[in-house]
Design an enzyme around this catalytic site. Structure first.
Site, PDB file in Angstrom:
ATOM      1  N   ARG A 263     -82.903  31.089 112.232  1.00 47.73           N
ATOM      2  CA  ARG A 263     -81.533  31.296 111.770  1.00 47.73           C
ATOM      3  C   ARG A 263     -81.250  32.793 111.821  1.00 47.73           C
ATOM      4  O   ARG A 263     -81.730  33.547 110.983  1.00 47.73           O
ATOM      5  CB  ARG A 263     -81.423  30.783 110.331  1.00 47.73           C
ATOM      6  N   HIS A 267     -77.670  32.259 105.600  1.00 46.80           N
ATOM      7  CA  HIS A 267     -77.665  30.799 105.412  1.00 46.80           C
ATOM      8  C   HIS A 267     -76.236  30.271 105.534  1.00 46.80           C
ATOM      9  O   HIS A 267     -75.962  29.330 106.265  1.00 46.80           O
ATOM     10  CB  HIS A 267     -78.253  30.443 104.052  1.00 46.80           C
ATOM     11  N   TYR A 276     -84.234  38.719 101.034  1.00 47.70           N
ATOM     12  CA  TYR A 276     -85.485  37.967 101.132  1.00 47.70           C
ATOM     13  C   TYR A 276     -86.185  38.013 102.479  1.00 47.70           C
ATOM     14  O   TYR A 276     -87.224  37.400 102.650  1.00 47.70           O
ATOM     15  CB  TYR A 276     -85.258  36.505 100.713  1.00 47.70           C
TER      16      TYR A 276
HETATM   17  C1  LIG Z   1     -79.763  17.886  97.437  1.00 43.80           C
HETATM   18  C2  LIG Z   1     -79.365  19.298  97.678  1.00 43.80           C
HETATM   19  N1  LIG Z   1     -79.991  20.282  97.008  1.00 43.80           N
HETATM   20  C3  LIG Z   1     -79.647  21.566  97.180  1.00 43.80           C
HETATM   21  C4  LIG Z   1     -78.656  21.902  98.046  1.00 43.80           C
HETATM   22  C5  LIG Z   1     -78.255  23.352  98.247  1.00 43.80           C
HETATM   23  N2  LIG Z   1     -78.629  23.805  99.574  1.00 43.80           N
HETATM   24  C6  LIG Z   1     -77.739  23.817 100.585  1.00 43.80           C
HETATM   25  S1  LIG Z   1     -78.421  24.241 102.027  1.00 43.80           S
HETATM   26  C7  LIG Z   1     -79.947  24.438 101.334  1.00 43.80           C
HETATM   27  C8  LIG Z   1     -81.106  24.829 102.186  1.00 43.80           C
HETATM   28  C9  LIG Z   1     -81.291  23.904 103.332  1.00 43.80           C
HETATM   29  O1  LIG Z   1     -82.310  24.335 104.147  1.00 43.80           O
HETATM   30  P1  LIG Z   1     -82.747  23.556 105.456  1.00 43.80           P
HETATM   31  O2  LIG Z   1     -82.926  22.114 105.159  1.00 43.80           O
HETATM   32  O3  LIG Z   1     -83.896  24.269 106.020  1.00 43.80           O
HETATM   33  O4  LIG Z   1     -81.488  23.664 106.432  1.00 43.80           O
HETATM   34  P2  LIG Z   1     -80.744  24.974 106.972  1.00 43.80           P
HETATM   35  O5  LIG Z   1     -79.587  25.223 106.029  1.00 43.80           O
HETATM   36  O6  LIG Z   1     -81.689  26.091 107.039  1.00 43.80           O
HETATM   37  O7  LIG Z   1     -80.189  24.586 108.305  1.00 43.80           O
HETATM   38  C10 LIG Z   1     -79.888  24.176  99.965  1.00 43.80           C
HETATM   39  C11 LIG Z   1     -81.018  24.298  99.036  1.00 43.80           C
HETATM   40  C12 LIG Z   1     -78.016  20.857  98.737  1.00 43.80           C
HETATM   41  N3  LIG Z   1     -77.019  21.089  99.592  1.00 43.80           N
HETATM   42  N4  LIG Z   1     -78.383  19.579  98.534  1.00 43.80           N
END
Ligand SMILES: Cc1ncc(C[n+]2csc(CCOP(=O)(O)OP(=O)(O)O)c2C)c(N)n1
Lengths: 368, 323
Positions: A263, A267, A276
């Site tokens: 990425r 985020h 971080y």
């Molecule tokens: C059930 C849930 N918990 C927490 C969140 C908050 N949140 C949004 S994106 C994220 C990280 C997601 O990481 P990843 O699965 O690696 O996908 P990326 O965003 O890096 O594509 C979090 C913790 C959420 N959307 N849903």
């Protein structure tokens, strides 16, 4: 409870185009594209990056509430998106703008969600892409159930069978829902491809907060194959995903594809990655850029020249301007739209509430 | 000293970590990042990775392991990143956390605190603006509190952590950046108590969390029109502390309850029923409710229409004079 050892940084993965734009042979995977198709892939990569940058700019200017950028993940998404056949179904997260592009979907479609005028609002069946899912991991179960339905409908087992692809991130692999979807898909031999874009972070948390083994190795424990592909290599991602989808449509069950990528941006626009991760890490990944390597390859192979690249840039810029204008013109929902579509059969209680609110709003008209 | 509500929580958590080394903080992004709202900012740096734990991305896992840690004698303080993401942990909270003490006939205490930033008004996408309090207040064995101002935030989080009950701790996320006086030395009122935060004589307005500010603003506006509103900050949603509410309504004869959550089977349903039972002969009007509508939380560009605001509170106050 220490942070654990780092996951081996130099992964074994399927690669057909290296960061320097050199074609690499692989014993199991290859692609045969016409020059037109090669140029088409390049075009996809450039256009989705440009539209993504435009959305980021729109957010900065207050025109979107938030934006989840795909910067750095273009090849993973174009590779997977172009491997889909028209009859296949996709279940995205909130970052799969490139998949929508490959399905021929108007780029305005997901922007209502990010502007805050709707919550997706599109017809999954019509577009063969389900709505974005923000609750991490939930869509992997939906994908699996949909795939079970394909089997129940007898639409697997032939060349023109249907397959499903579920998108999720590295962070999502920790969720119960994702692990349960692996169990279901395995037990029911569902025609689904689990496509994990491992972009190394879940917001601030690096991969080793979610796993101590390379993610693709998880699949074997559930009883289906897992494979890691260079997610910044559009050719390899295409080849691997196509094979996985074809296996699914032929009735051979699920596959997990781990697209190893990065990425490059925050985020979302609400995030500050300098808190971080080191700038040097981001720089190192810049050398593996998915577009740069395609451009070198196309040039060296004589498939495209500077005129072509300029033309693509111009087209992308034009599309970005168009998208901007249309975002600004998106109408805000009316105040009573809140009450629409809560139940297919309606609700007397809600009708009453709506009528009450209508009277209340009317009381402001003509001076209050 | 004037602090923002977010900073007051941070200082309260810091003090809890200092005063009891069995207190641990756990959640997604709470360590290095300090949480997406920075409520745990700097705590991992000062207390280490063993006390402030970045967990894998799984809410059921967060609460389930917190319960295990609690059985082992720790006092976990879990952060759920946003209200809409507590549901994957619902089973662990409702079937496990809430019932452990009862099932063990009082042998097993699980002093887990679940911090949830809740409510809307920040222009967010879906699942980031919900008010899930009724689900938890409906569950025996859980205590549910909501802070509304920096001083309460600072003290209530420490009280929640030091008690032996599992506590759902609701933080009004849209008020994180609002400043208020924090008295670091004064001794706080008990955690499970409601409080009159503005005195008045004509109508009693009961609110909690983010709506307390709205109710206070409404009281200020009403005062200009010569109407005197008493505002009560409920603070505790389970158990309810309704003594101050009854006392107030018996004086004013009128009661309006305000919250962001939908009205159907909600905290305001409960309040309306109880106030009617206890203050029936004092009431000049039915208890009125100003709440979110019985719909999913709407898209950001229309959320102002959904959320109770000053005008809707004043409208309800007016209506209590129409009976
Ligand atoms: C059930 C849930 N918990 C927490 C969140 C908050 N949140 C949004 S994106 C994220 C990280 C997601 O990481 P990843 O699965 O690696 O996908 P990326 O965003 O890096 O594509 C979090 C913790 C959420 N959307 N849903």
């Amino acid at each position: 409870m220490t942070n654990g050892d780092r996951i081996p940084p130099d992964p074994e993965f399927v690669q057909l185009l290296d960061p320097d734009g050199e074609r690499v042979e692989h014993p199991d995977y290859s692609v045969e594209f016409t020059p037109d198709e090669y140029r088409g892939l390049y075009r996809d990569l450039v256009i989705i990056r440009k539209l993504d940058a435009e959305a980021t700019a729109l957010q900065r200017q207050g025109e979107l509430g938030i934006w989840a950028s795909l910067l750095g993940q273009e090849a993973a998404q174009v590779g997977a998106g172009r491997a889909l056949r028209p009859q296949d179904m996709a279940f995205p997260t909130y970052r799969e703008h490139g998949i929508l592009h490959c399905r021929g979907i108007d780029p305005i479609m997901p922007l209502g969600l990010f502007r805050g005028v709707d919550q997706g609002a599109w017809d999954s069946q019509k577009h063969k892409v389900h709505m974005y899912t923000i609750v991490i991991g939930a869509q992997t179960l939906h994908a699996t159930g949909y795939a079970m339905g394909i089997t129940m409908d007898g639409k697997v087992g032939t060349e023109d069978g249907e397959a499903v692809i579920a998108f999720f991130g590295d962070g999502a692999t920790a969720q119960g829902d994702v692990n349960e979807s692996f169990v279901w898909a395995s037990v029911f031999n569902a025609p689904v491809v689990f496509f994990c874009q491992n972009n190394q972070y879940a917001i601030s948390e690096p991969l080793e907060r979610q796993t101590r083994v390379p993610l693709f190795k998880r699949a074997s424990g559930f009883g289906f194959p897992g494979i890691r592909v260079d997610g910044n290599d559009v050719l390899a991602t295409y080849a691997v995903t196509k094979q996985a989808l074809d296996n699914a449509r032929l009735g051979q069950g699920p596959t997990m594809v781990e697209a190893y990528t990065y990425r490059m941006g925050a985020h979302t626009t609400s995030d500050d990655p300098t808190r971080y991760r080191a700038g040097s890490e981001v720089e190192a990944w810049r050398d593996k850029d998915p577009i740069k390597r395609m451009r070198i390859f196309l040039t060296k192979a004589g498939i495209a020249d500077d005129d072509f690249f300029t033309q693509v840039d111009d087209d992308a810029a034009k599309q970005a301007v168009e998208l901007r204008e249309r975002v600004l013109a998106l109408p805000d929902p009316g105040p009573l739209s809140i009450f629409d579509n809560v139940y297919p059969g309606g609700s007397p209680l809600l009708d009453e509430q709506r009528a009450q609110q209508e009277r209340y709003l009317a009381s402001f008209e003509g001076g209050h | 000293m004037a602090e923002t509500l977010g900073k007051a929580l941070n200082l309260g958590l810091r003090r809890a970590l200092e005063s009891d080394d069995r207190v641990v903080i756990m959640g997604e992004d709470v360590g290095k990042l300090g949480g997406v709202f920075r409520i745990t900012d700097g705590l991992q740096k000062d207390f280490g990775e063993q006390r402030v734990i970045d967990t894998p991305l799984a809410e059921s896992g967060i609460i389930g392991t917190a319960i295990g840690l609690a059985i082992r004698g720790y006092r976990p303080v879990c952060e759920i990143q946003f209200d809409g993401f507590v549901y994957p942990a619902y089973d662990q909270i409702v079937s496990q956390l809430a019932k452990m003490y009862y099932r063990s006939q009082g042998n097993v205490r699980v002093p887990v605190v679940v911090r949830i930033p809740f409510g809307g008004g920040i222009g967010a996408v879906e699942h980031h603006s919900e008010s899930p309090e009724a689900y938890f207040a409906h569950t025996a064995g859980l205590k549910v509190v909501a802070c509304s101002n920096p001083n309460d935030a600072y003290w209530m989080i420490q009280q929640a952590i030091s008690g032996d009950d599992p506590v759902i701790f609701l933080e009004p996320k849209r008020r994180y950046w609002e400043k208020g006086e924090v008295s670091f030395d004064a001794s706080p009122i008990p955690l499970f108590s409601s409080q009159v935060v503005r005195q008045g004589t004509d109508v009693t307005v009961v609110a909690y969390g983010p709506m307390v500010r709205t109710a206070l603003d409404a009281a200020t506006a009403a005062a200009e029109d010569g109407r005197s509103i008493e505002v009560i900050d409920l603070r505790t949603l389970s158990p309810l502390d309704l003594g101050p509410v009854y006392e107030s309504v018996r004086r004013t004869g009128r009661c309006v309850v305000v919250h962001e959550a939908p009205s159907h089977v909600s905290l305001s349903s409960e309040l309306a029923a109880r106030v009617t039972e206890q203050c029936f002969y004092s009431l000049e009007a039915p208890v009125l409710r100003v709440t979110g509508f019985d719909t999913p939380y709407p898209p950001a560009r229309v959320e102002e229409e959904y959320l109770p605001d000053l005008d809707r509170v004043l409208d309800a106050v007016d209506r209590t004079f129409g009976f």
